[in-house]
Design a protein around this motif. Structure first.
Motif: not given
Length: 495
Positions: A394-403, A440-451
């Motif tokens: 699944y994906v989480e949409y934050g204010n500045k990034d996407v996880k 994209a960057k790896i954070e633990g077992n997730t990928i954090v995206l910035v666009t």
């Protein structure tokens, strides 16, 4: 004193009678010396003999023979028990079939695991053509592995016979065998320590509908409309069918099933591996349904339960369109992924070992190894062997990034890239459905995206274009599965 021509005629009659007699008892050409007999399940022995002939079947592991009678069609089929294979036991066995005063003996048999390998050119791709053939070929001396290369043929009606010879695996015999099949078999041998038999039966450029029985296509409204009826309505269906290859003929419905699959349906096997799809790349739902129907029909015809079926997702390829935003091939790969909704199937990912400008990537070893890992875990119960790369959860949409989160069981040891660079081929879109590359960057077992170009992201896609060669994997070295979080319809026509 008889004249010379009379003597010659008499001699001819004697020789002819002897040759006819010698052919009265015939085994299926699938059954030969040097083969691997599937362990721990009933094994069929079949062939032809005059009607009523009593056929005795005796293996050296049996206390007493099994006897059957040839039927009205001059066919016989006997079923014998086979013991379980023992680790490290590569004893050679003998099977004797006799009847009507004749005898046939199969020697140098091994008891182990037999798999069928099929598909089109990337499964047919020979070991000597691979990236590492210079080192792999000289080392391919494994008499515990036996290989059968089935001859190509086509037929309007199901056939019982097939050309090919069972051979011990050696640098000479492995040279022209399926590279994917060879590496699959070698991994099984190393892990299971029992003999392995491999049958390659397929052909380059072939389409999936060619491997499906005619009546199966006819019974499904979608498959009949898309595949069978257009062929039956065409002049091609009226042609006399011979064994010669053409790129068009290998796409015709049911001809390859009849000629290169049906001859094996009495053979006891452990399962199937399959690498095919390029010839059906313009299809979507129909391909998923077609492949599932093929799998189910093979299982039914072989009559050995829900045999495992492990297959390969097609690799990245540009198809002469140098546009990195095109996604028609990605939608086809998605249709392939949906095949695995059918029970006892599994898909191997090739996104990291593809070559975007080569339809036949030469790095076949990882593909065979991944198929073997899937079989070792799923079929042989070695649950400690990882076989799945990171799969989208699944994906989480934050204010500045996407996880991006992955299914926990596919990232047990974490994420990494295979080249120490940042993960590539992530894209994010807003409500306008326009996708932009994401950092994209790896954070633990997730990928954090910035666009920065997308202020309110609503969708994420990974490697969901035609020819991305990827670097994201889990720490077991298995590549991430391409995905999209959206369910938006394909906007460009399939090519």
């Amino acid at each position: 004193m008889p004249k010379p021509n009379i003597i010659a005629a008499l001699l001819y009659m004697v020789v002819f009678a002897a040759s006819v007699h010698a052919q009265q008892l015939r085994l299926s050409p699938v059954l030969q010396s040097n083969m691997v007999v599937q362990q721990n399940q009933p094994f069929k022995v079949w062939g032809n003999a005059p009607t009523g002939t009593i056929i005795s079947i005796q293996a050296d592991w049996m206390p007493a023979p099994v006897s059957v009678a040839a039927d009205a069609g001059s066919r016989f089929l006997g079923i014998i028990p086979v013991p379980a294979a023992r680790k490290g036991d590569f004893s050679k066995h003998r099977l004797t079939i006799s009847g009507g005063g004749e005898k046939q003996v199969l020697d140098n048999l091994l008891i182990g695991e037999t798999w069928i390998c099929s598909g089109q050119s990337n499964m047919q791709f020979k070991l000597h053509e691979t990236l590492d053939s210079a080192s792999e070929l000289p080392a391919a001396a494994y008499p515990q592995i036996r290989l059968f290369n089935a001859g190509l043929n086509f037929s309007n009606e199901p056939l019982d016979s097939i050309k090919g010879t069972w051979q011990e695996c050696s640098p000479a015999t492995a040279r022209t065998f399926s590279a994917v099949g060879y590496h699959f078999g070698r991994e099984l041998l190393a892990a299971l320590d029992v003999p392995v038999g491999l049958v390659f039966t397929g052909i380059g450029a072939s389409a999936a509908q060619a491997y499906v029985p005619r009546e199966v296509l006819a019974a499904d409204t979608l498959l009949n409309r898309v595949y069978l009826q257009p062929y039956l309505d065409s002049p091609k269906s009226k042609e006399k069918i011979d064994g010669g290859f053409t790129f068009e003929k290998v796409t015709r419905p049911f001809l390859l099933y009849n000629a290169v699959i049906n001859p094996f349906i009495n053979l006891s096997v452990k399962g199937f591996i399959w690498y095919q799809g390029e010839s059906n790349r313009g299809e979507r739902e129909s391909y998923t349904r077609l492949t599932q129907a093929m799998i189910q029909s093979w299982r039914e015809r072989f009559g050995q339960g829900s045999l495992p079926f492990y297959y390969v997702q097609v690799a990245p390829f540009w198809y002469d369109k140098d546009d990195a935003t095109l996604a028609d091939y990605a939608f086809f790969r998605e249709a392939q992924e949906h095949v695995s909704k059918l029970g006892n199937t599994g898909m191997v990912v090739t996104m990291d070992v593809g070559e975007s400008r080569d339809l036949h990537p030469k790095n076949k070893k990882p593909i065979g190894v991944r198929l073997a890992k899937t079989a070792l875990n799923r079929t042989y119960g070695n649950l400690h062997i990882a076989y799945r790369g990171p799969e989208f959860d699944y994906v989480e949409y934050g204010n500045k990034d996407v996880k991006v989160h992955f299914r926990p069981e596919t990232v047990l040891k974490g994420l990494e890239t295979n080249n120490a660079k940042t993960p590539e081929h992530f894209f994010v879109a807003g409500a306008d459905r326009k996708f932009y590359p994401a950092t994209a960057k790896i954070e633990g077992n997730t990928i954090v995206l910035v666009t920065p170009k997308v202020k309110r992201p609503v969708a994420v896609r990974y490697a969901f274009t035609n020819f991305p060669v990827t670097n994201l994997q889990n720490k077991e070295g298995l590549p991430a599965l391409p995905f999209r979080s959206d369910d938006w319809p394909e906007t460009t026509p399939a090519k």
